[in-house]
Design a protein around this motif. Structure first.
Motif, PDB file in Angstrom:
ATOM      1  N   LEU A  52      37.536  -1.326 -56.254  1.00  0.00           N
ATOM      2  CA  LEU A  52      37.249  -1.330 -58.009  1.00  0.00           C
ATOM      3  C   LEU A  52      36.271  -0.085 -58.644  1.00  0.00           C
ATOM      4  CD1 LEU A  52      37.517  -3.637 -60.307  1.00  0.00           C
ATOM      5  CD2 LEU A  52      34.950  -4.598 -59.333  1.00  0.00           C
ATOM      6  N   TRP A  53      35.213   0.042 -57.851  1.00  0.00           N
ATOM      7  CA  TRP A  53      34.375   1.054 -59.007  1.00  0.00           C
ATOM      8  C   TRP A  53      35.005   2.760 -58.813  1.00  0.00           C
ATOM      9  CZ3 TRP A  53      29.461   1.606 -59.687  1.00  0.00           C
ATOM     10  CH2 TRP A  53      28.863   3.184 -59.673  1.00  0.00           C
ATOM     11  N   GLN A  54      35.973   2.219 -57.983  1.00  0.00           N
ATOM     12  CA  GLN A  54      36.414   3.789 -58.271  1.00  0.00           C
ATOM     13  C   GLN A  54      37.446   3.713 -58.999  1.00  0.00           C
ATOM     14  OE1 GLN A  54      37.819   5.212 -54.666  1.00  0.00           O
ATOM     15  NE2 GLN A  54      36.381   4.789 -53.250  1.00  0.00           N
ATOM     16  N   SER A  55      37.703   2.901 -59.797  1.00  0.00           N
ATOM     17  CA  SER A  55      39.454   2.369 -60.895  1.00  0.00           C
ATOM     18  C   SER A  55      39.199   2.206 -61.614  1.00  0.00           C
ATOM     19  CB  SER A  55      40.828   1.469 -59.853  1.00  0.00           C
ATOM     20  OG  SER A  55      41.044   1.574 -58.457  1.00  0.00           O
ATOM     21  N   VAL A  56      37.872   1.102 -62.278  1.00  0.00           N
ATOM     22  CA  VAL A  56      37.864  -0.088 -62.581  1.00  0.00           C
ATOM     23  C   VAL A  56      36.484   0.711 -64.009  1.00  0.00           C
ATOM     24  CG1 VAL A  56      37.481  -2.253 -63.762  1.00  0.00           C
ATOM     25  CG2 VAL A  56      39.266  -1.724 -62.006  1.00  0.00           C
ATOM     26  N   ILE A  57      35.408   1.213 -63.238  1.00  0.00           N
ATOM     27  CA  ILE A  57      34.247   1.325 -64.086  1.00  0.00           C
ATOM     28  C   ILE A  57      34.495   2.988 -64.340  1.00  0.00           C
ATOM     29  CG2 ILE A  57      32.398   1.775 -63.412  1.00  0.00           C
ATOM     30  CD1 ILE A  57      32.248  -0.714 -62.651  1.00  0.00           C
ATOM     31  N   PRO A  58      34.300   3.052 -65.507  1.00  0.00           N
ATOM     32  CA  PRO A  58      34.103   4.149 -66.272  1.00  0.00           C
ATOM     33  C   PRO A  58      33.045   5.419 -65.778  1.00  0.00           C
ATOM     34  CG  PRO A  58      33.846   2.932 -67.545  1.00  0.00           C
ATOM     35  CD  PRO A  58      33.896   2.028 -66.565  1.00  0.00           C
ATOM     36  N   GLU A  59      33.477   6.576 -65.540  1.00  0.00           N
ATOM     37  CA  GLU A  59      32.883   8.038 -65.032  1.00  0.00           C
ATOM     38  C   GLU A  59      31.652   7.782 -65.056  1.00  0.00           C
ATOM     39  OE1 GLU A  59      34.139  12.240 -63.303  1.00  0.00           O
ATOM     40  OE2 GLU A  59      35.824  11.062 -64.098  1.00  0.00           O
TER      41      GLU A  59
ATOM     42  N   ALA B 101      26.998   2.572 -53.837  1.00  0.00           N
ATOM     43  CA  ALA B 101      28.764   2.039 -54.872  1.00  0.00           C
ATOM     44  C   ALA B 101      28.744   3.748 -53.924  1.00  0.00           C
ATOM     45  CB  ALA B 101      28.502   2.106 -56.045  1.00  0.00           C
ATOM     46  N   GLU B 102      28.591   4.319 -54.502  1.00  0.00           N
ATOM     47  CA  GLU B 102      29.050   5.901 -54.268  1.00  0.00           C
ATOM     48  C   GLU B 102      29.223   6.334 -52.730  1.00  0.00           C
ATOM     49  OE1 GLU B 102      26.470   8.830 -55.988  1.00  0.00           O
ATOM     50  OE2 GLU B 102      27.187   8.470 -57.931  1.00  0.00           O
ATOM     51  N   ASP B 103      28.059   5.779 -51.647  1.00  0.00           N
ATOM     52  CA  ASP B 103      28.067   5.973 -50.400  1.00  0.00           C
ATOM     53  C   ASP B 103      29.245   5.430 -49.776  1.00  0.00           C
ATOM     54  OD1 ASP B 103      25.905   7.323 -50.246  1.00  0.00           O
ATOM     55  OD2 ASP B 103      25.015   6.009 -49.343  1.00  0.00           O
ATOM     56  N   PHE B 104      29.310   3.512 -50.384  1.00  0.00           N
ATOM     57  CA  PHE B 104      31.067   3.094 -50.116  1.00  0.00           C
ATOM     58  C   PHE B 104      31.921   3.277 -50.740  1.00  0.00           C
ATOM     59  CE2 PHE B 104      27.477  -0.534 -49.381  1.00  0.00           C
ATOM     60  CZ  PHE B 104      28.009  -0.266 -46.875  1.00  0.00           C
ATOM     61  N   SER B 105      32.412   4.062 -51.817  1.00  0.00           N
ATOM     62  CA  SER B 105      32.967   5.082 -52.456  1.00  0.00           C
ATOM     63  C   SER B 105      33.273   5.791 -50.719  1.00  0.00           C
ATOM     64  CB  SER B 105      33.014   5.287 -53.686  1.00  0.00           C
ATOM     65  OG  SER B 105      33.156   4.597 -54.108  1.00  0.00           O
ATOM     66  N   LYS B 106      32.455   7.107 -50.333  1.00  0.00           N
ATOM     67  CA  LYS B 106      32.320   7.292 -49.557  1.00  0.00           C
ATOM     68  C   LYS B 106      33.312   6.961 -48.254  1.00  0.00           C
ATOM     69  CE  LYS B 106      31.396  12.082 -49.096  1.00  0.00           C
ATOM     70  NZ  LYS B 106      32.086  12.976 -50.330  1.00  0.00           N
ATOM     71  N   VAL B 107      32.797   6.358 -47.955  1.00  0.00           N
ATOM     72  CA  VAL B 107      33.840   5.400 -47.001  1.00  0.00           C
ATOM     73  C   VAL B 107      35.343   5.114 -47.440  1.00  0.00           C
ATOM     74  CG1 VAL B 107      33.725   3.541 -45.556  1.00  0.00           C
ATOM     75  CG2 VAL B 107      31.124   3.879 -45.758  1.00  0.00           C
ATOM     76  N   HIS B 108      35.669   4.600 -48.235  1.00  0.00           N
ATOM     77  CA  HIS B 108      37.382   4.513 -48.675  1.00  0.00           C
ATOM     78  C   HIS B 108      37.799   4.941 -48.510  1.00  0.00           C
ATOM     79  CE1 HIS B 108      39.301   1.811 -51.337  1.00  0.00           C
ATOM     80  NE2 HIS B 108      39.928   2.875 -51.262  1.00  0.00           N
ATOM     81  N   THR B 109      36.879   6.578 -49.643  1.00  0.00           N
ATOM     82  CA  THR B 109      37.582   8.005 -49.604  1.00  0.00           C
ATOM     83  C   THR B 109      37.698   9.087 -47.949  1.00  0.00           C
ATOM     84  OG1 THR B 109      35.840   9.451 -50.701  1.00  0.00           O
ATOM     85  CG2 THR B 109      37.702   7.660 -51.962  1.00  0.00           C
ATOM     86  N   ASP B 110      36.869   9.670 -48.152  1.00  0.00           N
ATOM     87  CA  ASP B 110      36.800  10.012 -47.182  1.00  0.00           C
ATOM     88  C   ASP B 110      36.554   9.538 -45.407  1.00  0.00           C
ATOM     89  OD1 ASP B 110      36.849  11.803 -48.572  1.00  0.00           O
ATOM     90  OD2 ASP B 110      34.570  12.449 -49.146  1.00  0.00           O
ATOM     91  N   GLY B 111      36.328   8.190 -45.249  1.00  0.00           N
ATOM     92  CA  GLY B 111      36.394   7.844 -43.765  1.00  0.00           C
ATOM     93  C   GLY B 111      34.443   8.033 -43.012  1.00  0.00           C
ATOM     94  N   TYR B 112      33.507   8.069 -43.601  1.00  0.00           N
ATOM     95  CA  TYR B 112      32.845   8.171 -43.308  1.00  0.00           C
ATOM     96  C   TYR B 112      31.520   7.477 -44.366  1.00  0.00           C
ATOM     97  CZ  TYR B 112      30.946  12.151 -46.084  1.00  0.00           C
ATOM     98  OH  TYR B 112      31.199  13.331 -46.691  1.00  0.00           O
TER      99      TYR B 112
END
Length: 127
Positions: free
Chosen positions: A32-39, A52-63
């Motif tokens: 949701l953070w990556q898709s809906v929140i404006p940059e 949110a950035e750290d958990f997005s890293k988990v989502h996109t990069d796996g760590y």
């Protein structure tokens, strides 16, 4: 025997759902953070943005990034994600079986399933 079988399915469905809920919620919120929140909103300073950035890293990069460490191996996390995917599919199938068996009017169950397929497909087609 039918009741025993449904009870076991219900317990398996409940266990899988509860066990994997935190990971599913993390993926949902980071997506949701990556898709809906404006940059430009994602650039604002603050504790929430950092998490949110750290958990997005988990989502996109796996760590999960840790200070002073290089990107760790993601093999174990990939196993966890595959287990999540398999468990989620199993849990969904079990949920559908339980819904079908507990539904008095099968027409409504079929309608809900059909609309659950049709409505998102139409929205994606029209978007």
């Amino acid at each position: 025997m039918h009741g025993l079988w449904l009870g076991r399915l219900r317990r398996a469905h409940t266990f899988l759902s509860i066990f994997f809920t935190p990971l599913v919620v993390m993926f949902l919120l980071s997506g949701l953070w990556q898709s809906v929140i404006p940059e430009d909103e994602r650039e604002k300073p603050g504790m929430f943005r950092m998490l949110a950035e750290d958990f997005s890293k988990v989502h996109t990069d796996g760590y999960f990034p840790r200070a002073g460490e290089a990107d760790p191996s993601t093999a174990v996390f990939k196993v966890l994600v595959v287990a999540l995917c398999v468990a989620l599919v199993i849990s969904i199938v079990l949920g559908l079986i339980l819904a079908w068996n507990s539904s008095r009017n099968k027409w409504w169950a079929l309608l809900a399933l059909g609309l659950g397929i049709l409505v998102p497909a139409m929205i994606l087609w029209l978007a």
